[in-house]
Design a protein around this motif. Structure first.
Motif, PDB file in Angstrom:
ATOM      1  N   PHE A 136       0.836  -1.203   0.000  1.00  0.00           N
ATOM      2  CA  PHE A 136       0.000   0.000   0.000  1.00  0.00           C
ATOM      3  C   PHE A 136       0.870   1.252   0.000  1.00  0.00           C
ATOM      4  CE2 PHE A 136      -1.427   3.447   2.743  1.00  0.00           C
ATOM      5  CZ  PHE A 136      -2.556   3.882   2.073  1.00  0.00           C
ATOM      6  N   LEU A 140       0.576   1.883  -3.877  1.00  0.00           N
ATOM      7  CA  LEU A 140      -0.775   2.425  -3.986  1.00  0.00           C
ATOM      8  C   LEU A 140      -0.813   3.890  -3.564  1.00  0.00           C
ATOM      9  CD1 LEU A 140      -2.914  -0.593  -2.676  1.00  0.00           C
ATOM     10  CD2 LEU A 140      -2.403   0.041  -5.040  1.00  0.00           C
ATOM     11  N   SER A 167      -7.172  -6.718  -9.177  1.00  0.00           N
ATOM     12  CA  SER A 167      -7.414  -5.275  -9.135  1.00  0.00           C
ATOM     13  C   SER A 167      -8.409  -4.924  -8.031  1.00  0.00           C
ATOM     14  CB  SER A 167      -7.934  -4.792 -10.488  1.00  0.00           C
ATOM     15  OG  SER A 167      -8.250  -3.413 -10.444  1.00  0.00           O
ATOM     16  N   ASP A 168      -9.444  -5.729  -7.871  1.00  0.00           N
ATOM     17  CA  ASP A 168     -10.434  -5.484  -6.815  1.00  0.00           C
ATOM     18  C   ASP A 168      -9.804  -5.615  -5.434  1.00  0.00           C
ATOM     19  OD1 ASP A 168     -12.402  -5.019  -8.667  1.00  0.00           O
ATOM     20  OD2 ASP A 168     -13.329  -7.005  -8.485  1.00  0.00           O
ATOM     21  N   GLU A 169      -8.925  -6.580  -5.256  1.00  0.00           N
ATOM     22  CA  GLU A 169      -8.267  -6.769  -3.965  1.00  0.00           C
ATOM     23  C   GLU A 169      -7.329  -5.609  -3.652  1.00  0.00           C
ATOM     24  OE1 GLU A 169      -8.172 -11.666  -3.691  1.00  0.00           O
ATOM     25  OE2 GLU A 169      -6.576 -10.597  -4.758  1.00  0.00           O
ATOM     26  N   GLN A 170      -6.676  -5.084  -4.673  1.00  0.00           N
ATOM     27  CA  GLN A 170      -5.826  -3.917  -4.465  1.00  0.00           C
ATOM     28  C   GLN A 170      -6.649  -2.719  -4.007  1.00  0.00           C
ATOM     29  OE1 GLN A 170      -3.713  -3.260  -8.126  1.00  0.00           O
ATOM     30  NE2 GLN A 170      -2.522  -5.152  -7.971  1.00  0.00           N
ATOM     31  N   GLN A 171      -7.802  -2.512  -4.629  1.00  0.00           N
ATOM     32  CA  GLN A 171      -8.658  -1.396  -4.246  1.00  0.00           C
ATOM     33  C   GLN A 171      -9.236  -1.587  -2.858  1.00  0.00           C
ATOM     34  OE1 GLN A 171      -8.994   1.565  -5.855  1.00  0.00           O
ATOM     35  NE2 GLN A 171      -7.325   0.644  -7.046  1.00  0.00           N
ATOM     36  N   ALA A 172      -9.544  -2.828  -2.494  1.00  0.00           N
ATOM     37  CA  ALA A 172     -10.059  -3.115  -1.148  1.00  0.00           C
ATOM     38  C   ALA A 172      -9.000  -2.796  -0.100  1.00  0.00           C
ATOM     39  CB  ALA A 172     -10.489  -4.572  -1.045  1.00  0.00           C
ATOM     40  N   PHE A 174      -6.582  -0.625  -0.435  1.00  0.00           N
ATOM     41  CA  PHE A 174      -6.449   0.831  -0.438  1.00  0.00           C
ATOM     42  C   PHE A 174      -7.516   1.467   0.448  1.00  0.00           C
ATOM     43  CE2 PHE A 174      -6.660   5.050  -2.588  1.00  0.00           C
ATOM     44  CZ  PHE A 174      -5.320   5.373  -2.504  1.00  0.00           C
ATOM     45  N   ARG A 175      -8.773   1.021   0.281  1.00  0.00           N
ATOM     46  CA  ARG A 175      -9.866   1.573   1.075  1.00  0.00           C
ATOM     47  C   ARG A 175      -9.722   1.222   2.550  1.00  0.00           C
ATOM     48  NH1 ARG A 175     -12.807  -0.447  -3.362  1.00  0.00           N
ATOM     49  NH2 ARG A 175     -13.405  -2.264  -2.123  1.00  0.00           N
ATOM     50  N   THR A 189      -8.830  10.676   1.983  1.00  0.00           N
ATOM     51  CA  THR A 189      -8.423  10.629   0.581  1.00  0.00           C
ATOM     52  C   THR A 189      -6.898  10.555   0.536  1.00  0.00           C
ATOM     53  OG1 THR A 189      -8.217  13.037   0.394  1.00  0.00           O
ATOM     54  CG2 THR A 189     -10.380  12.068  -0.074  1.00  0.00           C
TER      55      THR A 189
END
Length: 390
Positions: A136, A140, A167-172, A174-175, A189
């Motif tokens: 991260f 990220l 890609s979805d796991e990377q965004q998860a 990040f969030r 943010t």
């Protein structure tokens, strides 16, 4: 122990009725809707007190009265925000509350890399994995200067970890890391985090520690005069993240803070989860040596899987010696002559609640299970050792 649960106010998905039915006698809460740094008015505090009392519960512990970043950095409008903090303390005391919990963690309140890690029994829990966090940070968030904080081997491990994610796991991920303050439904943010990190350039552990001592020198004597107790929460996790300083990670840190401003109001929130994630901490020894300055208890356990990886475990399992801890808490309360407020910190997410709105770690059933286990342990110890009163 005074058995409580955390409640995030009227916006919480868990109701006061449910908390009372779970067996808690009170809640710990805060006025989360008031922006950090602004004064808590008596009117607003009494309104929240009325809501809690009308539900048949007590409210004596605030968690938390946040410390503005300007105070932590001792820059900008820090003097104004300290004066506002003092005004809030006066209003809190006037309303009859007793303990004010706070932390001195820069930028991020607490950090996990997974808030839905699946346990063997199918429940879900909070987990921190260093490789995930390094990915991260480096790839990220892309924090300036992050490369200097990791070895070449660590950077390669982080890259390999990222390659294993969809890609979805990377965004998860990040969030998850950018979750906002407890009680807030707004996440940070990247731009805000990077901006805040830049403001901490040049502030190391020693400088942040000096800033904490300055803050405590201003507010702790007032709290003592008002009959309030301040309880600093340990850093979570108990090591540096994003290159930020950390100063409440170990027993040595705790001793320095308590010695810096030697009034009883300057005390500790004894969190067995945050302190327990540091393998160097002896949890029963901290209780024994600093019990007179412990004003609030967070009881939970973590399982340290390997270096840099831990997850939140069941309250009576994991690495925290909970039987010993509760027994020593009973001895401490006997010595001090009064019960200490406690909440079963966090809890696993059960299948029944997976589609229900809740704050991470604060679903009802997992905390109810933890509360029942801690209550049962306490009752059993009292029965087994009749020299230890309730």
């Amino acid at each position: 122990m005074q058995q409580t649960m955390r409640w995030y106010g009227p916006q919480d998905g868990v109701s006061l009725e449910e908390i009372r039915q779970a067996g808690a006698s009170g809640v710990v809460t805060a006025l989360h809707e008031i922006p950090v740094g602004e004064v808590w008015s008596e009117e607003a505090i009494r309104e929240r007190l009325g809501i809690v009392h009308n539900a048949g519960l007590e409210w004596t512990v605030i968690e938390s009265l946040p410390v503005h970043e300007d105070i932590k950095r001792r820059q900008g409008n820090y003097k104004l925000y300290i004066e506002n903090y003092k005004k809030s303390l006066k209003h809190i005391a006037a309303c009859g509350l007793e303990v004010v919990t706070y932390n001195f963690m820069p930028v991020l309140d607490w950090v996990r890399t997974d808030t839905f890690f699946v346990n063997d029994d199918g429940t879900r829990t909070l987990r921190f994995e260093r490789e995930a966090f390094m990915y991260f940070d480096l790839f990220l968030l892309r924090r300036p200067g992050a490369e200097d904080d990791y070895s070449q081997e660590e950077k390669e491990q982080a890259a390999a970890y990222g390659d294993s994610l969809t890609s979805d796991e990377q965004q998860a991920l990040f969030r998850t890391v950018l979750l906002g303050l407890p009680g807030s439904k707004e996440s940070f943010t990247p731009e805000k985090v990077l901006g805040l990190l830049k403001q901490y350039e040049g502030i190391d552990d020693e400088k942040l520690r000096e800033n904490l001592y300055y803050f405590l020198g201003e507010v702790a004597p007032l709290a003592e005069e008002l009959g309030l107790k301040l309880a600093i929460h340990p850093d979570d996790p108990p090591f540096s993240v994003l290159g930020l300083p950390r100063i409440v990670c170990s027993e040595k840190d705790i001793a320095r803070i308590l010695d810096a401003v030697p009034v009883n109001a300057n005390g500790l929130c004894y969190c067995t989860g945050s302190l327990g994630a540091n393998p160097d901490n002896d949890l029963p020894a901290i209780l024994e040596r600093h019990g007179d300055r412990i004003h609030f208890l967070h009881l939970r356990s973590v399982a340290k899987e390997k270096e840099g990886v831990f997850r939140e475990a069941e309250h009576l399992s994991g690495d925290a010696p909970m039987s010993t801890i509760v027994y020593k808490v009973l001895l401490l309360m006997n010595k001090r002559g009064h019960a200490l407020p406690m909440r079963p910190d966090h809890g696993a997410l059960f299948t029944l609640e997976q589609n229900r709105e809740h704050f991470s770690g604060y679903s009802l059933i997992g905390r109810l299970k933890g509360l029942a286990e801690i209550r049962g342990l306490e009752q059993g110890l009292v029965y087994a050792f009749d020299n230890v009163p309730m």
